[in-house]
Design a protein around this motif. Structure first.
Motif, PDB file in Angstrom:
ATOM      1  N   SER A   1       0.860  -1.170   0.000  1.00  0.00           N
ATOM      2  CA  SER A   1       0.000   0.000   0.000  1.00  0.00           C
ATOM      3  C   SER A   1       0.898   1.222   0.000  1.00  0.00           C
ATOM      4  O   SER A   1       1.748   1.382   0.868  1.00  0.00           O
ATOM      5  N   LEU A   2       0.733   2.064  -0.986  1.00  0.00           N
ATOM      6  CA  LEU A   2       1.580   3.233  -1.157  1.00  0.00           C
ATOM      7  C   LEU A   2       0.884   4.427  -0.539  1.00  0.00           C
ATOM      8  O   LEU A   2      -0.134   4.897  -1.036  1.00  0.00           O
ATOM      9  N   CYS A   3       1.424   4.898   0.581  1.00  0.00           N
ATOM     10  CA  CYS A   3       0.707   5.869   1.405  1.00  0.00           C
ATOM     11  C   CYS A   3       1.552   7.114   1.619  1.00  0.00           C
ATOM     12  O   CYS A   3       2.730   7.168   1.297  1.00  0.00           O
ATOM     13  N   GLY A   4       0.906   8.126   2.213  1.00  0.00           N
ATOM     14  CA  GLY A   4       1.622   9.307   2.635  1.00  0.00           C
ATOM     15  C   GLY A   4       1.684  10.382   1.570  1.00  0.00           C
ATOM     16  O   GLY A   4       1.227  10.230   0.451  1.00  0.00           O
ATOM     17  N   GLY A   5       2.278  11.509   1.949  1.00  0.00           N
ATOM     18  CA  GLY A   5       2.354  12.655   1.045  1.00  0.00           C
ATOM     19  C   GLY A   5       1.070  13.463   1.085  1.00  0.00           C
ATOM     20  O   GLY A   5       0.002  12.948   1.368  1.00  0.00           O
ATOM     21  N   ARG A   6       1.161  14.751   0.813  1.00  0.00           N
ATOM     22  CA  ARG A   6      -0.016  15.622   0.922  1.00  0.00           C
ATOM     23  C   ARG A   6      -0.704  15.876  -0.414  1.00  0.00           C
ATOM     24  O   ARG A   6      -1.640  16.658  -0.491  1.00  0.00           O
ATOM     25  N   GLY A   7      -0.256  15.210  -1.469  1.00  0.00           N
ATOM     26  CA  GLY A   7      -0.781  15.511  -2.787  1.00  0.00           C
ATOM     27  C   GLY A   7      -2.270  15.288  -2.935  1.00  0.00           C
ATOM     28  O   GLY A   7      -2.924  15.940  -3.740  1.00  0.00           O
ATOM     29  N   PHE A   8      -2.839  14.340  -2.151  1.00  0.00           N
ATOM     30  CA  PHE A   8      -4.250  14.025  -2.305  1.00  0.00           C
ATOM     31  C   PHE A   8      -5.055  14.339  -1.051  1.00  0.00           C
ATOM     32  O   PHE A   8      -6.141  13.829  -0.856  1.00  0.00           O
ATOM     33  N   VAL A   9      -4.513  15.167  -0.172  1.00  0.00           N
ATOM     34  CA  VAL A   9      -5.259  15.577   1.006  1.00  0.00           C
ATOM     35  C   VAL A   9      -6.369  16.533   0.593  1.00  0.00           C
ATOM     36  O   VAL A   9      -6.146  17.471  -0.167  1.00  0.00           O
ATOM     37  N   VAL A  10      -7.555  16.287   1.084  1.00  0.00           N
ATOM     38  CA  VAL A  10      -8.680  17.174   0.804  1.00  0.00           C
ATOM     39  C   VAL A  10      -8.615  18.339   1.782  1.00  0.00           C
ATOM     40  O   VAL A  10      -8.789  18.157   2.988  1.00  0.00           O
TER      41      VAL A  10
ATOM     42  N   GLU B   1       2.986  13.950   5.914  1.00  0.00           N
ATOM     43  CA  GLU B   1       3.730  14.498   4.785  1.00  0.00           C
ATOM     44  C   GLU B   1       4.583  13.472   4.064  1.00  0.00           C
ATOM     45  O   GLU B   1       4.803  13.572   2.858  1.00  0.00           O
ATOM     46  N   GLU B   2       5.105  12.477   4.790  1.00  0.00           N
ATOM     47  CA  GLU B   2       6.111  11.593   4.220  1.00  0.00           C
ATOM     48  C   GLU B   2       5.494  10.521   3.324  1.00  0.00           C
ATOM     49  O   GLU B   2       4.370  10.091   3.533  1.00  0.00           O
ATOM     50  N   GLU B   3       6.262  10.116   2.339  1.00  0.00           N
ATOM     51  CA  GLU B   3       5.868   9.005   1.490  1.00  0.00           C
ATOM     52  C   GLU B   3       6.400   7.712   2.106  1.00  0.00           C
ATOM     53  O   GLU B   3       7.507   7.679   2.659  1.00  0.00           O
ATOM     54  N   LEU B   4       5.622   6.658   2.024  1.00  0.00           N
ATOM     55  CA  LEU B   4       6.029   5.420   2.671  1.00  0.00           C
ATOM     56  C   LEU B   4       5.436   4.221   1.945  1.00  0.00           C
ATOM     57  O   LEU B   4       4.573   4.346   1.079  1.00  0.00           O
ATOM     58  N   ILE B   5       5.927   3.043   2.327  1.00  0.00           N
ATOM     59  CA  ILE B   5       5.420   1.768   1.821  1.00  0.00           C
ATOM     60  C   ILE B   5       4.897   0.970   3.002  1.00  0.00           C
ATOM     61  O   ILE B   5       5.582   0.838   4.016  1.00  0.00           O
ATOM     62  N   MET B   6       3.682   0.448   2.876  1.00  0.00           N
ATOM     63  CA  MET B   6       3.155  -0.469   3.872  1.00  0.00           C
ATOM     64  C   MET B   6       2.977  -1.830   3.211  1.00  0.00           C
ATOM     65  O   MET B   6       2.172  -1.985   2.287  1.00  0.00           O
ATOM     66  N   PHE B   7       3.752  -2.811   3.671  1.00  0.00           N
ATOM     67  CA  PHE B   7       3.653  -4.172   3.138  1.00  0.00           C
ATOM     68  C   PHE B   7       3.521  -5.133   4.304  1.00  0.00           C
ATOM     69  O   PHE B   7       4.354  -5.126   5.220  1.00  0.00           O
ATOM     70  N   TRP B   8       2.488  -5.962   4.274  1.00  0.00           N
ATOM     71  CA  TRP B   8       2.156  -6.900   5.350  1.00  0.00           C
ATOM     72  C   TRP B   8       2.076  -6.122   6.663  1.00  0.00           C
ATOM     73  O   TRP B   8       1.194  -5.276   6.805  1.00  0.00           O
TER      74      TRP B   8
ATOM     75  N   TRP C   1       4.632  -4.285   8.029  1.00  0.00           N
ATOM     76  CA  TRP C   1       5.774  -3.380   8.103  1.00  0.00           C
ATOM     77  C   TRP C   1       5.476  -2.069   7.379  1.00  0.00           C
ATOM     78  O   TRP C   1       4.809  -2.045   6.354  1.00  0.00           O
ATOM     79  N   ILE C   2       6.035  -1.005   7.926  1.00  0.00           N
ATOM     80  CA  ILE C   2       6.026   0.281   7.232  1.00  0.00           C
ATOM     81  C   ILE C   2       7.471   0.706   7.043  1.00  0.00           C
ATOM     82  O   ILE C   2       8.240   0.781   8.005  1.00  0.00           O
ATOM     83  N   GLY C   3       7.833   0.959   5.794  1.00  0.00           N
ATOM     84  CA  GLY C   3       9.187   1.382   5.460  1.00  0.00           C
ATOM     85  C   GLY C   3       9.179   2.507   4.457  1.00  0.00           C
ATOM     86  O   GLY C   3       8.136   3.074   4.122  1.00  0.00           O
ATOM     87  N   ARG C   4      10.341   2.820   3.952  1.00  0.00           N
ATOM     88  CA  ARG C   4      10.486   3.904   2.985  1.00  0.00           C
ATOM     89  C   ARG C   4      11.103   3.424   1.673  1.00  0.00           C
ATOM     90  O   ARG C   4      11.188   4.197   0.728  1.00  0.00           O
ATOM     91  N   SER C   5      11.560   2.159   1.633  1.00  0.00           N
ATOM     92  CA  SER C   5      12.220   1.678   0.424  1.00  0.00           C
ATOM     93  C   SER C   5      12.021   0.185   0.260  1.00  0.00           C
ATOM     94  O   SER C   5      11.710  -0.529   1.229  1.00  0.00           O
TER      95      SER C   5
END
Length: 321
Positions: A11-20, A263-270, A272-276
């Motif tokens: 799941s590709l999460c984070g960042g403010r680009g799509f905040v309403v 604000e940060e971009e992150l990866i959520m897999f299973w 775990w939450i990471g950045r790469s």
């Protein structure tokens, strides 16, 4: 609680680009997911329509389930990193064990807060002698980069502060509501509150205009900013609100979740939450080899194996819809 989906996808999460950046009324439908052998949950986050609300990045609602003749919740040892887990019950009990040595039975309206930091593993189960019904929510909070490698630890708060108004009682899980703070440790500006409305309640809950919010319906039926919510559904509310109208014709329970957009971009897999990609690959290797995440002692069963990584590379991105 864990994400036990054996077909886990990133799941590709984070960042403010799509905040309403304004008030909205966006109804989120749940996805039913099996949790162990006997529990089914309704997953509200991550959702096809929305990935995060502030730093809240995972929301499961389960029950009320009649487990009088069932084992109830049985979640074997599994790993976490880069997040906090929030265990919240309306009915029943959950026994928490983790690799720091914590052993705690969590009961209704008590806060079990686990900060995974760099690495932790834990299990959750209904005690052998348990109440007839099990009803609650499991939530995750993403840790910001500055704190995601902190030492893992577990907090238990049997008593939590309340905010009251005619027809409303709000229990503070995390953050601050109407000037009242929770004792739970937080790492970003956010709020989590359990709202109990009595029949006939018609109130306005004060909010922070810089926060984005969502409301999860736990039981009963309430109107949130004029939108009727049934149990197991969640309404995303966007930002820019100074107050939230709530009305209930019968007794109802809700959960208010909010915070500054993450604000940060992150990866959520299973789990775990990471950045790469490299962080996730290393986490999976460490878990499968039995290093870094520690050992959960006392659970009668084997740890969960990690799912296979997807063929395509994992890339951190902003919020997607």
């Amino acid at each position: 609680m864990s994400n036990l989906d054996r077909e886990s996808v990133p799941s590709l999460c984070g960042g403010r680009g799509f905040v309403v950046a304004e008030p909205v009324r966006e109804l989120l439908s749940p996805r039913n997911v099996k949790l162990g052998e006997s529990t089914e949950v309704r997953r509200l986050l991550p959702n096809l329509g929305r990935r995060m609300v502030g730093a809240w990045c995972f929301v499961d609602h389960y029950g009320p389930d009649d487990i009088a003749d069932e084992p109830g919740m049985q979640v074997p040892p599994h790993p976490h990193m880069g997040l906090q887990t929030v265990s919240w019950l309306h009915e029943g009990e959950v026994l928490h064990r983790d690799s720091t040595g914590s052993l705690q039975t969590i009961r209704p309206r008590q806060l079990g807060l686990m900060t995974s930091g760099r690495a932790i593993s834990h299990s959750e189960e209904s005690p052998k002698s348990h109440a007839r019904f099990l009803h609650g929510a499991q939530l995750w909070v993403a840790l910001p980069d500055a704190h995601r490698h902190t030492e893992p630890h577990f907090e238990y708060h049997a008593e939590l502060p309340e905010v009251t108004a005619p027809g409303l009682s709000a229990t503070l899980l995390l953050g601050t509501l109407d000037g009242t703070p929770s004792p739970g440790t937080t790492y970003t500006p956010l709020v989590g509150a359990d709202l109990t409305l009595t029949a006939g309640a018609d109130v306005r809950l004060p909010l922070e205009r810089d926060f984005e919010y969502a409301v999860l319906s736990m039981s009963g039926e309430a109107h949130v900013d004029g939108v009727p919510l049934v149990p197991g559904s969640m309404l995303y509310l966007g930002c820019g609100r100074g107050e939230l109208p709530l009305r209930a014709d019968s007794d109802a329970s809700l959960m208010l979740l909010g915070g500054e957009p993450f604000e940060e971009e992150l990866i959520m897999f299973w789990n775990w939450i990471g950045r790469s990609q490299e962080e996730i690959v290393q986490a999976r290797r460490d878990w499968m080899e039995g290093s870094r995440f520690g050992e959960v002692k006392g659970y009668d069963g084997a740890p969960l194996p990690a799912p296979e990584l997807p063929a395509l590379p994992l890339k951190p991105r902003g919020r997607v819809r």
